[in-house]
Design an enzyme around this catalytic site. Structure first.
Site, PDB file in Angstrom:
ATOM      1  N   GLU A 106      -6.612  -4.489   2.444  1.00  0.00           N
ATOM      2  CA  GLU A 106      -5.289  -4.984   2.060  1.00  0.00           C
ATOM      3  C   GLU A 106      -4.524  -5.564   3.241  1.00  0.00           C
ATOM      4  O   GLU A 106      -3.771  -6.540   3.083  1.00  0.00           O
ATOM      5  CB  GLU A 106      -4.481  -3.840   1.439  1.00  0.00           C
ATOM      6  CG  GLU A 106      -3.149  -4.277   0.850  1.00  0.00           C
ATOM      7  CD  GLU A 106      -2.487  -3.142   0.089  1.00  0.00           C
ATOM      8  OE1 GLU A 106      -1.259  -3.099   0.091  1.00  0.00           O
ATOM      9  OE2 GLU A 106      -3.219  -2.310  -0.487  1.00  0.00           O
ATOM     10  N   ASP A 107      -4.722  -5.009   4.460  1.00  0.00           N
ATOM     11  CA  ASP A 107      -3.862  -5.378   5.587  1.00  0.00           C
ATOM     12  C   ASP A 107      -4.573  -6.112   6.720  1.00  0.00           C
ATOM     13  O   ASP A 107      -3.946  -6.408   7.735  1.00  0.00           O
ATOM     14  CB  ASP A 107      -3.202  -4.121   6.170  1.00  0.00           C
ATOM     15  CG  ASP A 107      -2.170  -3.550   5.219  1.00  0.00           C
ATOM     16  OD1 ASP A 107      -1.684  -4.311   4.366  1.00  0.00           O
ATOM     17  OD2 ASP A 107      -1.865  -2.348   5.315  1.00  0.00           O
TER      18      ASP A 107
END
Length: 749
Positions: A106-107
């Site tokens: 996600e990051d």
């Protein structure tokens, strides 16, 4: 997943760095702390594999930092620590690895395929299940919100470890939430309070649930939180000293009984105190603010310990619950009892085994045992009421617009969630009825309710609603609330609205009746009074306005005599009449002639007795009085009985009433109180073409007593009036009331 500030260029560099696999970690101190915790608390883990996952995440996140300023990977290490606390020795290597990697997809620029290639499909599946939860917003579209939670719970139904990671992630984010912007802080806190804390509760994870609720309260109600902290701290020393004495007695009693057990304090968490105070309870009355917990080694010892507690202290009636024999739906087991100490303090005591205690604190995590693929044990899910398995069923049976409704229904066990015919979800307290639902929809709907259909079937209004019911309210424009509804509804909102309507209805009925009585009396005096004059009368009698004047008159709190006296111009003889008494002023005592005659005698002063109020058709007798001529009584009046009146004072009289002449009679009515009863009785009397001269009514314990003075021309009309009153719903008895006779009898003065 909070406090990220990575930029695309940095992310790209990190992705290349991961591929290059540099020899040294970016944050060696965090790596060393993690592995030390693994050695000490989770020696069964594959240490090298955990270290490899940390190194991969450390390189992927690189110099990314949280809003607190700490390296982002510090969050990953804390999530693993929380999982160690939660699962103790049951933490497996796959779960630990997924926790360390749960934010890389996600990051960072790392793909899910890269995670799977390096660490296997099982780790990648867990990371995927958590990753899809990014960007949750309660103020977003319902479909978007439902999709995020749908994926989370679908992943949970396939692998329970997804929810362990998510709750640990959320708990650490809440512990560090003060570094976020206020609006983001509030959104996350609301989401935590409304979804994640109830989810932890539903899975029996009380420790996480309590901390999430307290942290959310600190954000959402900061002033209340500070005040609670102050008040708890102010009483802590006193309460702890008191509980230490109780604890000492319990420990001594348990030792004497040969029961191995630990006794410890059980402070109430802030959110629980806040919720009870918000529901109307005073801080000082929350007696389990500090309770005690007894933890034993066997189930049998729990019941033996209960006997010791009840021998030492007086148990409070209706405050014992056996959750060992009948566990809650989240697997919680304990004995609960509240006892009274010699000083009058009440203390709640919980009794459980160590196994029960672990389950109470960590819920499903206490029973979790790793199986291939993280599958949930069916027997374990059965103990949860099939909650986890149901989440998979919802994927097939509901659309996005309904999914959140089902989720909330499953999480809030102390509430019921029902649907309108348009599938709008409505939340009600457990035990609510269709009437509660109707008033929740709209006040007007509630007031016009005549029936209800639940799931297509007609049900009584007192039917108890259950989770998932579809409720349809049947209304009528002529329907109105009744006193009985107060015994049916469960919500304070519905009860308050019903009571308000009943008060307003009584007021309106009293106003109408007061207006009617006054207008009739004024017509009898051949007078009319304009609004300006009525305003003056109201002020003269201490009433704020004319409407209140009518209401007080209709309720019997003001006498008709007072109002007429103020309303009419003072005439000769009126003051004298008032000095004689209200009945004389109203003409309730007949003038000295007319109505009856004494056989063979003329020009004798006659009056009608006020004690029995005879009317034509009654058998009557005349009694010679001192100074007042002959008083006419009914033959059955006690004031005419032998021993009270000398035979020579009795004279024969007969009726000689003129056409149109009327006579006052006092009627007493009893009944069961309900809205509009007074107005209905007045209307019933009016249908007989009889004038009401005076009225008063009072209610106590739902029993009503009213006094009506009516004018009738003869006994047959009086019987017609009483029959009409008896037909009114709620009336139980009608009597022609006779006043008690005076000592000494008639003419004693």
């Amino acid at each position: 997943m909070a406090g990220r500030d990575a930029r695309p260029a940095q992310a790209a560099r990190r992705a290349r760095a991961v591929s290059a696999e540099p020899a040294s970690p970016v944050h060696p101190e965090l790596r060393a702390a993690l592995l030390a915790a693994v050695d000490e608390r989770a020696p069964r883990l594959d240490r090298d594999r955990v270290a490899a996952c940390f190194d991969f995440a450390d390189r992927a996140h690189g110099d990314q930092r949280r809003e607190s300023g700490l390296p982002y990977v510090s969050h990953l290490v804390e999530v693993v620590r929380i999982l160690m606390d939660l699962l103790e020795g049951r933490l497996d290597t796959t779960l630990a690895c997924a926790a360390l990697l749960h934010d890389v997809v996600e990051d960072t620029e790392v793909s899910l395929e890269e995670v799977e290639r390096r660490f296997g499909r099982e780790v990648a599946s867990l990371v995927e299940g958590v990753t899809k939860l990014a960007g949750l917003h309660f103020d977003s579209r319902e479909a978007e919100q439902a999709e995020n939670f749908r994926k989370m719970l679908l992943s949970m139904s396939r692998d329970l470890r997804v929810i362990f990671i998510k709750l640990a992630d959320r708990l650490h984010n809440m512990r560090t939430i003060e570094y976020l912007r206020p609006e983001k802080r509030r959104r996350i806190a609301e989401e935590t309070r409304d979804i994640y804390a109830p989810l932890a509760h539903r899975l029996g994870m009380a420790g996480i649930k309590r901390e999430l609720e307290d942290l959310a309260l600190k954000v959402l109600e900061p002033d209340a939180y500070v005040e609670l902290a102050r008040r708890v701290a102010a009483r802590r020393e006193e309460r702890e000293a008191f509980l230490a004495a109780v604890q000492g007695r319990l420990e001594e009693g348990l030792r004497a009984a040969g029961i191995r057990a630990e006794v410890k304090g059980r402070p109430k968490h802030f959110y629980s105190i806040f919720s009870k105070m918000r529901s109307g309870r005073d801080f000082e009355t929350i007696y389990d603010l500090f309770g005690l917990r007894i933890v034993t080694h066997t189930r049998n010892d729990c019941y033996r310990a209960l006997g010791v507690v009840h021998d030492l202290f007086t148990p409070v009636a209706d405050r014992f619950k056996d959750y060992i024999a009948t566990p809650k739906s989240n697997m919680y087991q304990s004995l609960h009892t509240t006892v009274l100490t010699e000083s009058g303090e009440m203390v709640e005591v919980q009794i459980r085994t160590w196994d029960m205690h672990r389950t109470a604190e960590t819920g499903i995590a206490a029973h979790y045992v790793y199986k291939q693929g993280g599958r949930l044990d069916e027997e374990l899910d059965a103990k949860l009421g099939g909650f986890v398995a149901q989440t998979a069923d919802w994927q097939r049976t509901t659309g996005d617009d309904e999914y959140m409704d089902f989720l909330r229904t499953a999480l809030y066990q102390e509430e019921v969630f029902v649907y309108t015919p348009r599938r709008e979800l409505k939340r009600l307290p457990k035990g609510s009825t269709p009437l509660d639902f109707a008033f929740l929809i709209h006040t007007e709907v509630g007031q016009r309710t005549v029936g209800a259909r639940v799931n297509g079937e007609l049900v009584p209004l007192r039917h108890e609603l259950r989770n998932g019911d579809t409720v349809e309210i049947v209304t009528s424009p002529n329907a109105q609330p009744s006193e009985d509804w107060l015994q049916i509804v469960r919500t304070t909102t519905a009860r308050s609205k019903i009571r308000h309507w009943l008060r307003q209805k009584r007021h309106d009925d009293s106003v109408a009746l007061g207006r009617e009585v006054l207008e009739r009396e004024l017509r009898r005096h051949r007078h009319t009074v304009d609004d300006g004059r009525l305003e003056e009368v109201a002020r003269a009698l201490g009433q704020p306005d004319v409407e209140t004047l009518f209401a007080r008159l209709g309720e019997g709190q003001l006498s008709l005599t007072q109002v007429v006296r103020k309303a009419l111009p003072q005439k000769e003889g009126l003051a004298e009449g008032l000095l004689k008494g209200p009945l004389e002023a109203l003409g309730l005592v007949r003038k000295p002639a007319g109505g009856v005659r004494i056989q063979g005698i003329d020009n004798v002063m006659l009056s009608f007795a006020r004690c029995c109020q005879p009317v034509p058709g009654d058998r009557v007798v005349g009694i010679v009085t001192v100074g007042r001529g002959v008083s006419v009584h009914r033959m059955d009046c006690p004031n005419t009985f032998a021993g009270r009146v000398a035979p020579e004072r009795r004279v024969a009289v007969e009726w000689d009433a003129r056409v149109g002449e009327t006579f006052p009679v006092r009627l007493v009515v009893w009944g069961t109180d309900r809205p509009s009863l007074l107005a209905d009785i007045a209307r019933a009397i009016s249908t007989t073409s009889v004038n009401i001269r005076q009225v008063g009514m009072a209610s106590e314990d739902r029993t009503v007593r009213g006094v009506f003075v009516v004018e009738v021309p003869h006994l047959a009309k009086l019987e017609e009036v009483t029959a009409a009153i008896r037909r009114v719903k709620g009336v139980t008895q009608v009597e022609r009331r006779q006043r008690a006779f005076r000592p000494g009898g008639p003419g004693a003065r």
